[in-house]
Design a protein around this motif. Structure first.
Motif, PDB file in Angstrom:
ATOM      1  N   ARG A  82       0.856  -1.245  -0.096  1.00 33.25           N
ATOM      2  CA  ARG A  82      -0.247   0.041  -0.020  1.00 33.25           C
ATOM      3  C   ARG A  82       0.844   1.127  -0.018  1.00 33.25           C
ATOM      4  NH1 ARG A  82      -2.308  -3.260   3.691  1.00 33.25           N
ATOM      5  NH2 ARG A  82      -1.279  -2.228   5.322  1.00 33.25           N
ATOM      6  N   PHE A 102       1.243   2.756  -3.650  1.00 31.63           N
ATOM      7  CA  PHE A 102       0.339   3.595  -4.221  1.00 31.63           C
ATOM      8  C   PHE A 102       0.066   4.878  -3.675  1.00 31.63           C
ATOM      9  CE2 PHE A 102      -1.274  -0.562  -5.446  1.00 31.63           C
ATOM     10  CZ  PHE A 102      -0.729  -0.557  -7.033  1.00 31.63           C
ATOM     11  N   THR A 132      -2.803   4.424  -9.405  1.00 34.16           N
ATOM     12  CA  THR A 132      -3.245   3.046  -9.013  1.00 34.16           C
ATOM     13  C   THR A 132      -3.313   2.221 -10.272  1.00 34.16           C
ATOM     14  OG1 THR A 132      -5.475   3.497  -9.364  1.00 34.16           O
ATOM     15  CG2 THR A 132      -4.567   4.057  -7.210  1.00 34.16           C
ATOM     16  N   ASN A 141      -6.121  -7.597  -5.247  1.00 31.56           N
ATOM     17  CA  ASN A 141      -6.048  -6.566  -4.195  1.00 31.56           C
ATOM     18  C   ASN A 141      -6.814  -6.757  -2.930  1.00 31.56           C
ATOM     19  OD1 ASN A 141      -8.456  -6.371  -5.832  1.00 31.56           O
ATOM     20  ND2 ASN A 141      -8.821  -4.347  -5.478  1.00 31.56           N
ATOM     21  N   LYS A 161       5.403   4.128 -10.557  1.00 30.08           N
ATOM     22  CA  LYS A 161       4.420   5.115 -10.540  1.00 30.08           C
ATOM     23  C   LYS A 161       4.895   6.787 -10.888  1.00 30.08           C
ATOM     24  CE  LYS A 161       5.385   6.230  -5.654  1.00 30.08           C
ATOM     25  NZ  LYS A 161       4.791   6.432  -4.219  1.00 30.08           N
TER      26      LYS A 161
END
Length: 442
Positions: free
Chosen positions: A24, A27, A37, A134, A193
């Protein structure tokens, strides 16, 4: 109790969200200011293309369950229950293509693919259902044994009872991606990301640029005092804002002057940045740029080689993960000695027609391919055995491989017989000797 319980006791429930089956921490916000995401990343055309290419490639490959035969041979185990499940229908609701495509998409976005294994009373696998990564966590109990815990949802097929369900490793087909501990994989989207966030920011900037009429921002200057600046601003935006009002001619009154202050997209290298981010995303998934529409550095001389490298360096590692994970989870210890799963990538490695024919000719003429071997690779019907479809030939007179030495042996035998006859011949009369000499002289 497992003999490794003491070794793994320190790795029970992870305390840091960057370890174990939870990531987690990765993200959320990025340096570009955009939240990334797995779902927002799929709105990027480059990410969507890469995920779709790999998912469809794995789903479209022929996959079979084989059984080892005598002498190292192999044959399709079409009578085994797993053959139908993985080749045709893993469950009554989806085909093998859709099942593998779904799991491969999970694997590329979340770094893990999970499927619940449904067994009958005999312990045989009767169905496989995909599970959302998830909502799955992988942990160890007080004895160091692995277990899977799944958070159910109302939108899923009701194959489980309860909000949180604990599953044993024998009940889960788990295909992990690249990870830190060998148990779970980490999401490529989470790891990259910032690169994806920058691509989202570039796309949003371009969309807003055109939404504002493709006109740089600026300043409206008035020589006097403007009593209601808000009204002037709204009037200007309503008349010249938006792409539908682009290139309109502005009429300024009372000495008002417009001064642009923003730099152009060309000066900001907007297009070059967007192009680089597309290649950056392709690099994350190891996809050749030409496969997602970037043909700038592709040509007729290298595009075939890039396609072959895609199979060798991109697909092969994923295929290996799938084969070994299925063999570990779906086959019993006794079956693992006799059965194995195999994806067939030969169709993707095939060259053009002329190259294939030249290769077949070499194999045929050198005795390691028969006509039926070639026809099977070309998806053609077999030639009956009585018509010579399974014969192996060698170059020269196209003799059967098992008869390759017959003519040489017979010629040598005849030569030895002639020499023996010549040494054993009785002397002829004088006239005969004379005739022999004359014939020899001639």
């Amino acid at each position: 109790m497992s003999i490794f319980s003491g070794l793994f006791r320190s790795r029970d429930k992870p305390t840091n969200s960057t370890t174990g089956s939870s990531y987690r921490f990765f993200f959320g916000g990025t340096t570009s200011g955009k939240a990334v995401t797995e779902r927002s990343a799929m709105q990027m055309t480059a990410v969507y293309s890469c995920v779709r290419i790999l998912s469809e490639a794995i789903a479209g490959l022929p996959m079979h369950l084989y059984r080892y035969g005598e002498g190292g041979s192999k044959e399709k185990a079409i009578n085994h229950p797993l053959y139908f499940l993985l080749h045709d229908e893993p469950n009554p609701e989806m085909t093998s293509f859709v099942f593998r495509e779904t799991l491969m998409t999970h694997l590329l976005l979340w770094g893990n693919a999970y499927a619940q294994i449904i067994r009958n009373g005999k312990g045989e696998v009767v169905a496989l259902y995909p599970l959302m990564p998830n909502r799955m966590t992988v942990n160890r109990d007080e004895n160091g044994e692995l277990y899977y815990e799944y958070q159910t949802s109302q939108d899923e097929a009701h194959t489980m009872n309860g909000s949180r369900v604990r599953l044993q490793p024998s009940d889960v087909l788990h295909v992990p991606g690249l990870g830190f501990d060998g148990l779970v994989g980490y999401s490529p989207i989470a790891m990259a990301k910032n690169a994806i966030g920058m691509a989202i920011a570039c796309e949003e900037y371009g969309a807003k640029f055109f939404a504002n009429g493709a006109t740089p921002g600026g300043i409206l200057e008035h020589p006097g005092v403007v009593k209601d600046p808000e009204r002037v601003r709204e009037s200007w935006n309503s008349a010249f804002g938006g792409s539908s009002n682009a290139n309109k001619v502005a009429v300024l009154e009372e000495g008002m002057k417009y001064t642009p202050i923003s730099i152009s997209p060309e000066q900001a290298q907007f297009l070059e940045t967007r192009k680089f981010q597309i290649n950056e995303i392709a690099r994350i998934f190891r996809i050749p740029p030409h496969m997602i529409g970037d043909l700038e550095k592709s040509s007729f001389s290298n595009i075939e080689q890039q396609s072959l490298e895609f199979v060798k360096y991109t697909l092969d590692p994923w295929v290996c993960r799938w084969e070994q994970s299925m063999q570990r989870a779906l086959l019993s210890p006794d079956e693992k000695k006799d059965y194995f799963f195999k994806f067939n990538v030969d169709g993707l490695l095939r060259g053009d027609y002329q190259s294939r024919m030249n290769g077949y000719a070499v194999g045929r003429q050198n005795g390691w391919m028969s006509a039926n071997d070639i026809r099977e690779l070309e998806n053609l019907d077999r030639i009956p055995e009585e018509e010579g479809g399974d014969l192996y030939l060698i170059n020269g007179n196209m003799t059967k491989l098992k008869d390759a030495g017959i003519f040489a042996a017979s010629a040598q035998t005849q030569e030895e017989a002639d020499e023996t006859k010549e040494t054993q011949t009785e002397p002829e009369p004088e006239d005969g000797r004379t005739r022999f000499r004359k014939k020899e002289a001639l």
